[in-house]
Design an enzyme around this catalytic site. Sequence first.
Site, mmCIF file in Angstrom:
data_model
loop_
_atom_site.group_PDB
_atom_site.id
_atom_site.type_symbol
_atom_site.label_atom_id
_atom_site.label_comp_id
_atom_site.label_asym_id
_atom_site.label_seq_id
_atom_site.Cartn_x
_atom_site.Cartn_y
_atom_site.Cartn_z
ATOM 1 C CE1 TYR A 56 -3.053 3.051 0.516
ATOM 2 C CE2 TYR A 56 -3.331 2.425 2.820
ATOM 3 C CZ TYR A 56 -3.624 3.260 1.767
ATOM 4 O OH TYR A 56 -4.499 4.311 1.953
ATOM 5 C CE LYS A 99 -6.032 2.011 -1.075
ATOM 6 N NZ LYS A 99 -6.666 2.188 0.264
#
Length: 294
Positions: free
Chosen positions: A136, A164
């Site tokens: 992320y 992400k």
Amino acid sequence: MGDFGNVLTAMITPFKADGSVDYGVAAELAVHLANNGTDTLVMCGTTGESPTLSWDEEYQLFVEVLQSVAGKAKVIAGCGSNSTKEAIAATQKASKIGVHGSLQVVPYYNKPPQAGLEAHFQAIAQACPDLPLLLYNVPGRTGQNLQPETVARLAEVSNIVGIKESTGSIDQASEIRRLTPKEFHIYSGDDYMTLPLLAIGAKGVVSVASHLVGNQLQQMIQAFSAGKIEVARDIHLQLFPLFKALFLTSNPIPVKKALKLQGWEVGSTRPPLCEADLEVSQKLEGVLKELSLI
């Protein structure tokens, strides 16, 4: 390993009036999302207010949501930390609960160099070899950007299955796509960037808007995949005002307000986050009415 579908919802954490976690509403909302376009629920990330949740609260959320959506959707546990030791311990415990994957944020505040970031994620992956990990990257919150070259090296680890990508940069996402195998999944971390990132080979989105328009996001991604570019573009443009409205102030303040306008008793945000002010509330309500969402 780690096919999480196209639409991953970064799920909010509901709270009761006394500020405690409302596990019952969390389970109900999770089922609703799973029935309306969500392939995977990402629990206890930014939108889930992880900074103000205890680890015990997070584990209980994982358990409740796993039980509620069994057979309907997968669950990714947010277990990231700026302490490698703590991230490993949290991820190992979540893995034993039975989650399908773990979201691992770039360590925040202490700002490690790229070598430190790479070692951090490598250590977590090695400690939990059977659990798919989703990186992320959100430098606007962490203060540090995970460079594409670092991502490419991490993509060689068998259980680091995707990222992400929340830089909002087509350049960054393009370079990641260029340097990594197609089996390494890129997910847009911003709803407004989903369609542009699909064009460079992204898999889907870790979405906030899917709390409200999950089916439409599925339709947009499926249309793009089927070569129906104009259909996908039209859906993107129709939903674009919502994508922006949900970030009129700090996430998840607007999406919680939107859910309350729909009748969901999700409570407020935990301090230091606060309620949406009148201007934000009015703008958000106007967009929701325009899209017939309330």
